[in-house]
Design a protein around this motif. Sequence first.
Motif, PDB file in Angstrom:
ATOM      1  N   ILE A  74       0.839  -1.204   0.000  1.00  0.00           N
ATOM      2  CA  ILE A  74       0.000   0.000   0.000  1.00  0.00           C
ATOM      3  C   ILE A  74       0.870   1.248   0.000  1.00  0.00           C
ATOM      4  O   ILE A  74       0.520   2.260  -0.613  1.00  0.00           O
ATOM      5  CB  ILE A  74      -0.949   0.011   1.223  1.00  0.00           C
ATOM      6  CG1 ILE A  74      -1.961  -1.136   1.107  1.00  0.00           C
ATOM      7  CG2 ILE A  74      -1.688   1.335   1.347  1.00  0.00           C
ATOM      8  CD1 ILE A  74      -2.815  -1.322   2.341  1.00  0.00           C
ATOM      9  N   GLY A  75       2.044   1.169   0.676  1.00  0.00           N
ATOM     10  CA  GLY A  75       2.939   2.322   0.662  1.00  0.00           C
ATOM     11  C   GLY A  75       3.816   2.498   1.876  1.00  0.00           C
ATOM     12  O   GLY A  75       4.591   3.453   1.943  1.00  0.00           O
ATOM     13  N   ALA A  76       3.719   1.595   2.875  1.00  0.00           N
ATOM     14  CA  ALA A  76       4.609   1.691   4.038  1.00  0.00           C
ATOM     15  C   ALA A  76       6.053   1.475   3.596  1.00  0.00           C
ATOM     16  O   ALA A  76       6.329   0.706   2.668  1.00  0.00           O
ATOM     17  CB  ALA A  76       4.214   0.664   5.087  1.00  0.00           C
ATOM     18  N   ASP A  77       7.000   2.155   4.257  1.00  0.00           N
ATOM     19  CA  ASP A  77       8.406   2.100   3.852  1.00  0.00           C
ATOM     20  C   ASP A  77       9.143   0.882   4.399  1.00  0.00           C
ATOM     21  O   ASP A  77      10.002   0.326   3.740  1.00  0.00           O
ATOM     22  CB  ASP A  77       9.125   3.373   4.316  1.00  0.00           C
ATOM     23  CG  ASP A  77       8.532   4.612   3.675  1.00  0.00           C
ATOM     24  OD1 ASP A  77       8.704   4.773   2.464  1.00  0.00           O
ATOM     25  OD2 ASP A  77       7.876   5.397   4.382  1.00  0.00           O
ATOM     26  N   ARG A  78       8.815   0.490   5.618  1.00  0.00           N
ATOM     27  CA  ARG A  78       9.430  -0.693   6.217  1.00  0.00           C
ATOM     28  C   ARG A  78       8.486  -1.274   7.252  1.00  0.00           C
ATOM     29  O   ARG A  78       7.434  -0.694   7.542  1.00  0.00           O
ATOM     30  CB  ARG A  78      10.786  -0.369   6.847  1.00  0.00           C
ATOM     31  CG  ARG A  78      10.776   0.675   7.951  1.00  0.00           C
ATOM     32  CD  ARG A  78      12.200   1.003   8.399  1.00  0.00           C
ATOM     33  NE  ARG A  78      12.264   2.096   9.353  1.00  0.00           N
ATOM     34  CZ  ARG A  78      12.300   1.938  10.672  1.00  0.00           C
ATOM     35  NH1 ARG A  78      12.308   0.702  11.191  1.00  0.00           N
ATOM     36  NH2 ARG A  78      12.374   2.976  11.480  1.00  0.00           N
TER      37      ARG A  78
END
Length: 249
Positions: A78-82
């Motif tokens: 969805i777009g979380a970085d880590r």
Amino acid sequence: MKVLVPVKRVVDYNVKVRVKSDGTGVDIANVKMSMNPFDEIAVEEAVRLKEKGVVTEVIAVSCGVTQCQETLRTAMAIGADRAILVECADELQPLAVAKLLAALVAKEQPGLIILGKQAIDDDANQVGQMLAALTDLPQATFASKVEIADGQAVVTREIDGGLETLALSLPAVVTTDLRLNEPRYVTLPNIMKAKKKPLETLTPAALGVDVAPRLKTLKVSEPPQRSAGIKVPDVATLVAKLKNEAKVI
């Protein structure tokens, strides 16, 4: 500013839940699991804040079994970085989850924590409030709108009488309601990119948290079956049945 987004792996909302024959819980063998819908809304909101330039990093967190990695990969798609997985095979009750998240808040120092108001499996609606208490942070629950400006989070929340708007100093804890947003469709390219994003695995012991259960489930049972309805020929018969049989008037 970092945003921490806890996500929970639950039985998919489209699945008809079955109770185990011994009444000890819900049968999850060979059942489709997915991200808790309220947490999906929280991830979407965090990503939108990043797209607006308000947030620099979105960190997804999950507590539970190894398979929670799949839920975290969805959050990263969805777009979380880590992502961070606090791996634990034992049952995690709301207080234990809140303690684990409080330890991660101390470790990561996020400017905002966004999570779903409740999970659709236990409907406890407790973790967000407990986390705010443990970290001594301001909180806004059931958020239908979130805006970040001038070091504050302005949150519109749904209450029985309508809407309430709160201004919270950051860092703060916000729990999401259904009307906050509609999560985006996860595309195949983003799913592939999520596989390359970093996923850290920790244990409750490494965070110094005792996750021993404080509550014991005595019995889980299905709701009683509803009896079939009947048709009545006229209003007079309906009123008579409501008065004499149902005894509601």
